[in-house]
Structures are given as C-alpha cells and as structure tokens.
Design an enzyme around this catalytic site. Structure first.
Site, PDB file in Angstrom:
ATOM      1  N   GLU A 182       0.853  -1.199   0.000  1.00 16.20           N
ATOM      2  CA  GLU A 182       0.000   0.000   0.000  1.00 16.20           C
ATOM      3  C   GLU A 182       0.880   1.237   0.000  1.00 16.20           C
ATOM      4  O   GLU A 182       2.050   1.162   0.397  1.00 16.20           O
ATOM      5  CB  GLU A 182      -0.877  -0.010   1.260  1.00 16.20           C
ATOM      6  CG  GLU A 182      -0.075   0.267   2.525  1.00 16.20           C
ATOM      7  CD  GLU A 182      -0.747  -0.202   3.809  1.00 16.20           C
ATOM      8  OE1 GLU A 182      -0.891  -1.427   3.977  1.00 16.20           O
ATOM      9  OE2 GLU A 182      -1.087   0.647   4.628  1.00 16.20           O
ATOM     10  N   LYS A 233       2.848   4.546   1.024  1.00 17.12           N
ATOM     11  CA  LYS A 233       3.324   5.125   2.280  1.00 17.12           C
ATOM     12  C   LYS A 233       2.974   6.608   2.212  1.00 17.12           C
ATOM     13  O   LYS A 233       3.529   7.349   1.400  1.00 17.12           O
ATOM     14  CB  LYS A 233       4.839   4.927   2.413  1.00 17.12           C
ATOM     15  CG  LYS A 233       5.377   5.474   3.721  1.00 17.12           C
ATOM     16  CD  LYS A 233       6.821   5.049   3.928  1.00 17.12           C
ATOM     17  CE  LYS A 233       7.312   5.386   5.316  1.00 17.12           C
ATOM     18  NZ  LYS A 233       7.390   6.816   5.600  1.00 17.12           N
ATOM     19  N   ASP A 288       2.825  10.420   3.078  1.00 18.43           N
ATOM     20  CA  ASP A 288       3.797  11.335   3.673  1.00 18.43           C
ATOM     21  C   ASP A 288       3.074  12.370   4.540  1.00 18.43           C
ATOM     22  O   ASP A 288       2.859  13.501   4.140  1.00 18.43           O
ATOM     23  CB  ASP A 288       4.591  12.024   2.558  1.00 18.43           C
ATOM     24  CG  ASP A 288       5.876  12.621   3.084  1.00 18.43           C
ATOM     25  OD1 ASP A 288       6.191  12.413   4.273  1.00 18.43           O
ATOM     26  OD2 ASP A 288       6.564  13.304   2.306  1.00 18.43           O
ATOM     27  N   TYR A 340      -4.568   2.577   8.800  1.00 16.62           N
ATOM     28  CA  TYR A 340      -3.796   1.463   8.252  1.00 16.62           C
ATOM     29  C   TYR A 340      -3.239   0.461   9.273  1.00 16.62           C
ATOM     30  O   TYR A 340      -2.582  -0.507   8.909  1.00 16.62           O
ATOM     31  CB  TYR A 340      -2.662   1.959   7.366  1.00 16.62           C
ATOM     32  CG  TYR A 340      -1.726   2.963   8.008  1.00 16.62           C
ATOM     33  CD1 TYR A 340      -0.995   2.657   9.139  1.00 16.62           C
ATOM     34  CD2 TYR A 340      -1.584   4.229   7.452  1.00 16.62           C
ATOM     35  CE1 TYR A 340      -0.141   3.569   9.715  1.00 16.62           C
ATOM     36  CE2 TYR A 340      -0.727   5.165   8.025  1.00 16.62           C
ATOM     37  CZ  TYR A 340      -0.006   4.830   9.158  1.00 16.62           C
ATOM     38  OH  TYR A 340       0.824   5.737   9.730  1.00 16.62           O
ATOM     39  N   LYS A 375      11.133   2.791  -0.314  1.00 15.92           N
ATOM     40  CA  LYS A 375      11.104   4.225  -0.633  1.00 15.92           C
ATOM     41  C   LYS A 375      11.236   4.473  -2.139  1.00 15.92           C
ATOM     42  O   LYS A 375      11.907   3.721  -2.838  1.00 15.92           O
ATOM     43  CB  LYS A 375      12.261   4.939   0.083  1.00 15.92           C
ATOM     44  CG  LYS A 375      12.163   4.968   1.594  1.00 15.92           C
ATOM     45  CD  LYS A 375      11.054   5.889   2.034  1.00 15.92           C
ATOM     46  CE  LYS A 375      11.179   6.364   3.455  1.00 15.92           C
ATOM     47  NZ  LYS A 375      12.089   7.409   3.731  1.00 15.92           N
ATOM     48  N   CYS A 406      35.079  34.325   6.670  1.00 15.30           N
ATOM     49  CA  CYS A 406      33.653  34.199   6.962  1.00 15.30           C
ATOM     50  C   CYS A 406      32.905  35.394   6.370  1.00 15.30           C
ATOM     51  O   CYS A 406      33.270  36.541   6.636  1.00 15.30           O
ATOM     52  CB  CYS A 406      33.455  34.157   8.482  1.00 15.30           C
ATOM     53  SG  CYS A 406      31.731  34.300   8.960  1.00 15.30           S
ATOM     54  N   CYS A 453      31.398  37.632   9.558  1.00  9.71           N
ATOM     55  CA  CYS A 453      32.206  38.416  10.498  1.00  9.71           C
ATOM     56  C   CYS A 453      33.625  38.652  10.001  1.00  9.71           C
ATOM     57  O   CYS A 453      34.423  39.286  10.689  1.00  9.71           O
ATOM     58  CB  CYS A 453      32.225  37.737  11.867  1.00  9.71           C
ATOM     59  SG  CYS A 453      33.248  36.250  11.890  1.00  9.71           S
ATOM     60  N   CYS A 459      34.243  29.060  10.304  1.00 14.92           N
ATOM     61  CA  CYS A 459      34.596  30.404  10.729  1.00 14.92           C
ATOM     62  C   CYS A 459      35.228  30.302  12.116  1.00 14.92           C
ATOM     63  O   CYS A 459      34.733  29.587  12.981  1.00 14.92           O
ATOM     64  CB  CYS A 459      33.321  31.231  10.777  1.00 14.92           C
ATOM     65  SG  CYS A 459      33.498  32.735  11.717  1.00 14.92           S
ATOM     66  N   CYS A 473      31.004  36.006  15.966  1.00 15.42           N
ATOM     67  CA  CYS A 473      30.302  35.823  14.695  1.00 15.42           C
ATOM     68  C   CYS A 473      28.798  35.732  14.943  1.00 15.42           C
ATOM     69  O   CYS A 473      28.330  34.843  15.646  1.00 15.42           O
ATOM     70  CB  CYS A 473      30.801  34.563  13.999  1.00 15.42           C
ATOM     71  SG  CYS A 473      29.992  34.287  12.420  1.00 15.42           S
TER      72      CYS A 473
HETATM   73  S1  IVH Z   1       2.402   0.982   9.118  1.00 16.13           S
HETATM   74  C1  IVH Z   1       4.303  -0.670  13.090  1.00 16.13           C
HETATM   75  N1  IVH Z   1       1.493   1.964   6.880  1.00 16.13           N
HETATM   76  O1  IVH Z   1       5.456   5.732   8.060  1.00 16.13           O
HETATM   77  C2  IVH Z   1       4.359   0.204  11.883  1.00 16.13           C
HETATM   78  N2  IVH Z   1       2.907   3.343   8.179  1.00 16.13           N
HETATM   79  O2  IVH Z   1       8.291   5.299   8.628  1.00 16.13           O
HETATM   80  C3  IVH Z   1       3.084   0.881  11.631  1.00 16.13           C
HETATM   81  N3  IVH Z   1       3.250   5.570   7.246  1.00 16.13           N
HETATM   82  O3  IVH Z   1       5.253   5.903  11.524  1.00 16.13           O
HETATM   83  C4  IVH Z   1       3.159   1.762  10.462  1.00 16.13           C
HETATM   84  N4  IVH Z   1       1.991   5.313   5.486  1.00 16.13           N
HETATM   85  O4  IVH Z   1       3.691   7.398  10.135  1.00 16.13           O
HETATM   86  C5  IVH Z   1       2.261   2.193   7.954  1.00 16.13           C
HETATM   87  N5  IVH Z   1       0.576   2.719   4.902  1.00 16.13           N
HETATM   88  C6  IVH Z   1       1.328   2.930   5.964  1.00 16.13           C
HETATM   89  C7  IVH Z   1       1.970   4.168   6.169  1.00 16.13           C
HETATM   90  C8  IVH Z   1       2.759   4.324   7.293  1.00 16.13           C
HETATM   91  C9  IVH Z   1       2.761   6.157   6.160  1.00 16.13           C
HETATM   92  C10 IVH Z   1       4.161   6.233   8.185  1.00 16.13           C
HETATM   93  C11 IVH Z   1       3.815   6.093   9.634  1.00 16.13           C
HETATM   94  C12 IVH Z   1       5.008   5.447  10.263  1.00 16.13           C
HETATM   95  C13 IVH Z   1       6.080   5.813   9.302  1.00 16.13           C
HETATM   96  C14 IVH Z   1       7.239   4.881   9.390  1.00 16.13           C
END
Ligand code: IVH
Length: 706
Positions: free
Chosen positions: A127, A129, A131, A238, A326, A420, A423, A438, A444
């Site tokens: 799924e 991730k 942000d 999630y 990632k 610098c 300064c 510096c 500074c």
């Molecule tokens: S599962 C035990 N699922 O990513 C782990 N995390 O880098 C539970 N995040 O702290 C996290 N999308 O804030 C999970 N589909 C997803 C996510 C997700 C974003 C974030 C979450 C976590 C961080 C870890």
C-alpha cells in the site's frame, strides 16, 4: 560530508565510538527539527543515510551502542505544548528498503525467521506510504476517547480536540467495533488544499509551509483547535494499537474492518503471494504518484497474517513484519546562477546553489545544497553551469553534477572563500575535515545564538530559566538594557535592567517573579566550576569530558589559558612543540586535535576579548585536587544503568568521577563495575554475560561512603 567519511569497515573502535556520538547528536537534532518544529533542514534521503550509517556501525560494534542511540528512539521527545499520552502499545517506525534487492531480502528474512521454505507462498500486503504524520485514535465502546501523535513512540501528545475537527475521523464508530480499539493511521493534506492554505497564508503575510507534510503537522498541532478546523486535513487508517478483540485475522481483513467502522482506507492496498507481484505493484503506485493528489514517499509491505505478525515481533524501533520501500529521488536540470555561502550555527560554511527556478516532482526549486568545498571542487561546479539536481522527498534538493557540454566559455573555477562572509574572521579547515569553519566563534553573529544557547545549557553554565527561547529573545532584543550578544552580557543584564525604563517583567512571557528568579539564577553562577566554565566557552572538541580532563590537570583556569596562549604545536617532523604544547598534550585523553583547537581558540584576539569581559563578571573555581588514593573506585570504569532513585544520572556521574572513576555509557570488556537500578535491560544482561560485577544503588553508596 560524504567526501571524507570513512567506510564503516575501516573504522577502529575509538573512531566508531566518536562516529556514534556524532550520529546520535546529529540525528537527534534533525528529529527535533522534523518532529517538533515541523521544519526539517535535510532531505529524507540524507536523513536515511545518517541512520543507515549509525545502524551499520552498531552492527559492527554492538558493545558501543549508546544509551541515547537513534535506534532505540523513535521520533523525538514530546513537546510540552500538549498533555502527554502514554501509548498502550508503542508506536513504531518502519525499516526502509531502497531497492528491489532490499525487498527480496526482507521477504527472505521473514521466511527464514518463520522457518518457511523459501518457495512457500507468503501473503504480503502492499500500500502507499503516506507522507503525513501518524496518529493513534483510541475508541472505547465505539466512541473516540483520545487522539495522540507518535511523539517519542512511547509517549505522544494529546491532540484529541484537534482530531475531532477532522472529517475523516469518526467521533462515533459504525458497525460492530470491539470495546477497545486503537486505530492508527496517517493525517495528511491533499495537494490542492495545501496550495489553498499557502495562498491564504501568503495573502495574510504569514510564513508559507514548505510542503504538505509540514502543513499537516503544523495544522494538527495547534492549541487553538479552530485553526485545525480551518485546515482541510485528511486521514487514512492502516494499523492498530491496543484492541480488546481483533476484528480480523489478516492485515487486509483488519483494514476492511476499519472501513466498515467508518474510516477512509487507501484504495491502492493489495495482497500478493510473490515478491515480483509486490514489486510490480510498487511500480504501478509510483506511476500514479503524480496524479494521486497527495504526497506519498514509497510503498509499505506488511505480512498479511496477524498471527505471523505476532510471531515476527519487533527489532528495536520497527516491526520485523513490515518494511517501507522508498521511491528514488526526483531529478531535473537547470542553470546555476550563483553560489551563496551560509554560515551555520557551528560556524560551518555551507555553499548553497542559487538556481534558475525549475519544477522537480511538482515543486518549484530555486536553491540546492552543494554540501561543502570539496563537493564543488570534485565535481568542478562553476557559476553559469547547467547542473543536474535531485529532490529526495522534500526540503533541500541537492546538486548532483554538471552538464559539461553546456558550460559557457568564460566560466571559471569557484574560489571557495577563506573568510567568513558574516564576520570576516578566518575560515579554516582542519585536517581530515570536509567543512571549513569560521573561527570568529563568540563574535560571529551567525554562531552567536547557538553559542549562547550552549553556554547556558545544562552541561555548561546551567542557568535555570534561560532556555533557547529566552536566549533568542535577548539576542534579538533591540533595547540596550535587554540585548545579550556575548556571554558577559548575561551577567550585566540585572544591572542594565535596573537602570532602564524598559522592564523585562512587563514583557509577555516574563513576570516579576520569573524575572527575579532568572536574575538570581544568573547571579548564582558568578562562581562556577572550572570545567563548566570551560565547557561553556564552546571550544571545538572540548565538550564535557575534555573540559573535565583539562580542569583536573590545570586546576586553575588561568593556568590553562596561559598554556593555550603560549603553546606552539610541532612545526614539522621531529619537532615536539614547545613546553606549553607538551603540557597540553600530556593531559590524559587530550590528543593533537583537541590541543590544536584549544590553541586556536586562545590565539584569536576576539575570543580573548570576550573571555576578558566574561572574567570580569564570573570567577571559575579552582579544581579541588581530590586524593583518590583511598577511593575504592579510582581508575575503574563504571556504567550506571536502569532507574536510579537516590541520585540523578548527572549526580551519579559526578560522584564517580570525583572518586577517580571513569563513567561510560555502554558496557564492554573494559567495564569494571555496573550499578544497576530497576528496569535495567540489555546492559545488565551484557554485564552478566561478560562476568562483570553488578551492584545496586544502595550497595554503591555503601561502597563509596568511606
Ligand atoms: S504501518 C508498526 N502503513 O510511516 C508500523 N505506516 O516510517 C506501523 N506511514 O510511523 C506503520 N503510510 O507514520 C504504515 N501505509 C502505511 C503508512 C505508514 C505512512 C508512516 C507512519 C510510520 C512511518 C514509518
């Protein structure tokens, strides 16, 4: 940066220890900026690289793992703005995968752990991730009770009132939820809403958010919930925390249950049996990234069976059953208009590329980091060049290289400044250092605030009521009776205030009592331990330990100062430096680098001037020579671990050091004694494995009381 960093394989133990110390500090600083201030200063990729290096060093030197290691911590300490919530089940973080091979290895690792044959199918979900920032929602009998941010993973901030304003978060659940249900997920801001919020801020003359994640975090963590309500935040569910009765046996089933309770869940979540299929779905999600309407920075894979998740468990800060794959950084090329030099708070000169605006992954980029002097030199980056840049997820993009075909004929090599720009002091590079710094130190302006903060910090002057916020206030104050630019100014504040009509106690944030207390706390430090005084000066490489070493040796500050001013380091092969240099070098634990830093500090006229002003106000106490010959712990290396009830950690350390012992943060073969309090964990275990003597706090007092 990367130019001079030694590979982990070739570090010796002392270097590894030093590296771990540096990494712990740097990562903690970045965590603070990211989690508490919502204002990160490095890209996610650079941050990940720091963590990876820390992890690799710890794997090679397991006995050096620090108490404050980043691998033992998640996020940052909890801000005091909100009430605290202790998570019933800790909120963990995810390990990262950066390549298909990393994902392959993850699956293999999981199977090995479960003793699954390599070819037996294993269901794993994939799924996006998101942000944003994670949030834990506790429901009891279907009603929302608390909403908490992740905080340090164990304790988060209570943002219930804020969460209630988010439309995606039900106040009352539908369907048949278990009695106790903690739903976890991500709060985020969609692109369109982010643009709208920034447009509003711009019109109102308010600062703009750097990206949707910061906007979401900044909007959620508001004491005034009407501000949160006015910001369009969204939420995807999630994962779960504490649950009285699991609503499903699989991750997928659990997420469908969340949907039936009224939550939004991500439509791109799928379950697969083969690694190739996971990777194909990753590609598909990546292809849709630009059109999703919200920021994602990778794909999360999770073992689908909740029973297997339970068996897999956790390693330090992340679950063994999940990983975040990632996305690679986004790239573009553009014109390098100019190179600016920024002076950081530690005096580091950092080159910044000024670019012709270009869109990278939907964000307009005008600046990029050039890291350091060698980076520019090695890549031969010249003003006027067309450069390749990359934006890894967020904030500061970096210059990757030059398109030589497009170099204009008149372009010249970039001469990195040796002065610098703020300064005009010399900017020098120490041997083996990538960074030019510096030497202006206390004069500074770019460094002054940070230095003042350090000066008043707990390990140095420890002035109560004078924290970072107050220092910044006094530093920026215009009124001459309030202005603090150098350490001595702190000690003249009371007098200047008594003669002024502008009264601190009338300024917001200060009241008559707090002002009196502050001035008393300052006066209380007019006499101070030599080592604290020295530490407060912020000489490079002279932290708490080296300050103590130097103080113990020189006994009197003036003696150290004379040595520092008169010392002449070796001028070539065979030369051993003059007697003052030799005396500095004779101090146990003080090597060339530290001695040189001391000499350099006392050699700068402006430092001497600032020091004289300070010495007119403050007297460093002579070190008391302790006779440790009868001390039962003299020369021993001691580790304190677990909770201490009769003394603070700092106190325990000071006491042991006074008795001639060395206090270490980690247990190794060199440890002589471990003092363990309740809750002691891995260190205690290691100590008994190594056959090291372990005593409790009462026994410690018994032993040293004589
Ligand atoms: S599962 C035990 N699922 O990513 C782990 N995390 O880098 C539970 N995040 O702290 C996290 N999308 O804030 C999970 N589909 C997803 C996510 C997700 C974003 C974030 C979450 C976590 C961080 C870890």
């Amino acid at each position: 940066m990367s130019g001079t960093i030694k590979p982990v394989e070739s570090l010796d133990e002392a270097e590894a220890r030093q590296e771990l110390e540096r990494l712990a500090r740097e990562i903690a600083e970045h965590d603070q900026r990211y989690y508490s201030e919502d204002a990160p200063t490095i890209s996610d990729a650079d941050y990940d690289a720091l963590r990876q290096r820390n992890l690799a060093i710890e794997a090679r030197f397991p006995t050096l793992v620090r108490e404050d290691s980043p691998t033992r911590r998640i996020g940052t300490t909890v801000s005091t703005k909100f009430a605290k919530v202790v998570h019933a089940v800790p909120m963990l973080s995810l390990d990262n995968a950066f390549s298909d091979e990393d994902v392959q290895e993850f699956v293999e690792r999981v199977k090995r752990f479960l003793r699954f044959p390599a070819d037996k199918p294993l269901a794993i979900t994939a799924e996006p991730k998101i942000d944003g920032l994670s949030l834990s929602l506790r429901y009891e009998k279907g009603r929302l009770l608390t909403a908490a941010t992740r905080g340090d993973g164990t304790t988060g901030e209570n943002v219930t009132a804020n969460a209630r304003t988010i439309a995606d978060i039900p106040n009352v659940l539908s369907g048949n939820p278990p009695d106790v249900l903690e739903v976890r997920g991500e709060v985020y801001m969609a692109h369109a809403d982010f643009a709208e919020v920034n447009k509003r801020n711009e019109a109102a003359g308010k600062p703009l958010f750097a990206n949707p994640r910061n906007a979401a975090a900044g909007s959620l963590r508001q004491l005034d919930t009407s501000i949160t309500a006015s910001r369009p935040l969204k939420f995807f569910a999630y994962a779960c925390g504490e649950v009285s009765e699991m609503p499903a046996t699989t991750q997928m089933g659990m997420v469908s249950a969340f949907a039936s309770f009224g939550f939004k869940t991500n439509p791109l979540m799928r379950v697969f049996n083969k690694t190739e299929d996971l990777l194909a779905h990753y590609m598909e999600i990546e292809a849709q990234r630009a059109t999703l309407g919200y920021d994602i920075d990778g794909v999360v894979y999770k073992v689908d069976s909740l029973e297997l998740q339970g068996r897999l468990g956790f390693v330090s800060r992340s679950p063994r059953w999940a990983i975040a794959h990632k996305f690679p950084a986004e790239k573009a090329s553009t014109l390098l208009i100019d190179i600016d030099i920024q002076v950081g708070r530690t005096g580091a000169l950092t080159p910044v590329a000024r670019l012709e605006p270009v869109t990278v992954g939907g964000v307009v980029v005008t600046n990029a980091t050039l890291h350091n002097e060698d980076y520019i030199k090695n890549l031969d980056i010249r003003i006027g060049d067309t450069v390749h840049i990359q934006r890894a997820g967020d904030v500061i993009p970096q210059v990757l290289g030059v398109d030589l075909d497009k170099r204009p004929s008149g372009a010249v090599e970039y001469p990195f400044p040796t002065e610098c720009p703020i300064c005009l002091s010399h900017a020098v590079r120490e041997d083996g250092e990538a960074v030019r710094r510096c030497t202006g130190g206390l004069i500074c302006a770019a460094q002054a605030v940070e230095r003042l903060r350090h000066f008043v910090s707990r390990g140095a002057f420890d002035i109560e009521g004078l924290g970072e916020k107050q220092i910044e206030f006094f530093f920026n104050a215009d009124d001459p009776s309030l202005k603090v630019r150098s350490p001595a100014d702190i000690f003249t504040l009371r007098k200047r205030q008594s003669q002024s009509l502008v009264k601190l106690e009338n300024i917001e944030g200060f009241g008559p009592t707090s002002v009196r207390k502050l001035f008393d706390a300052i006066d209380d430090r007019r006499e101070i331990d030599f080592w604290r005084f020295l530490h407060g000066l912020g000489i490079r490489h002279v932290g708490e330990t080296n300050s103590k070493r130097l103080a113990r040796h020189f006994i009197n500050f003036q003696a150290l100062r004379e040595a520092g001013e008169q010392a002449v380091p070796p001028q070539g092969k065979g030369d051993t430096g003059n007697p003052s240099w030799q005396e500095l070098r004779s101090v146990s634990g003080i090597g060339d680098v530290v001695a040189e830093a001391v000499v350099e500090f006392f050699g700068e006229d402006h430092n001497r001037q600032v020091l004289d002003e300070l010495l007119a106000e403050v007297t460093p106490r002579d070190e008391v020579r302790v006779d440790t010959s009868s001390s039962p712990v003299a020369g021993k290396t001691i580790v304190f671990t677990g909770g201490l009830e009769r003394m603070s950690r700092d106190e325990a350390k000071a006491m042991a050091e006074k008795l001639g012992a060395k206090v270490s943060g980690s247990v190794s073969k060199k440890t002589d004694l471990v003092v363990a309090g309740p809750g002691a964990g891995s260190k205690l275990k290691l100590a008994s494995e190594l056959g090291i003597e372990v005593i409790n706090e009462d026994q410690w007092f018994e032993r040293v009381k004589g």
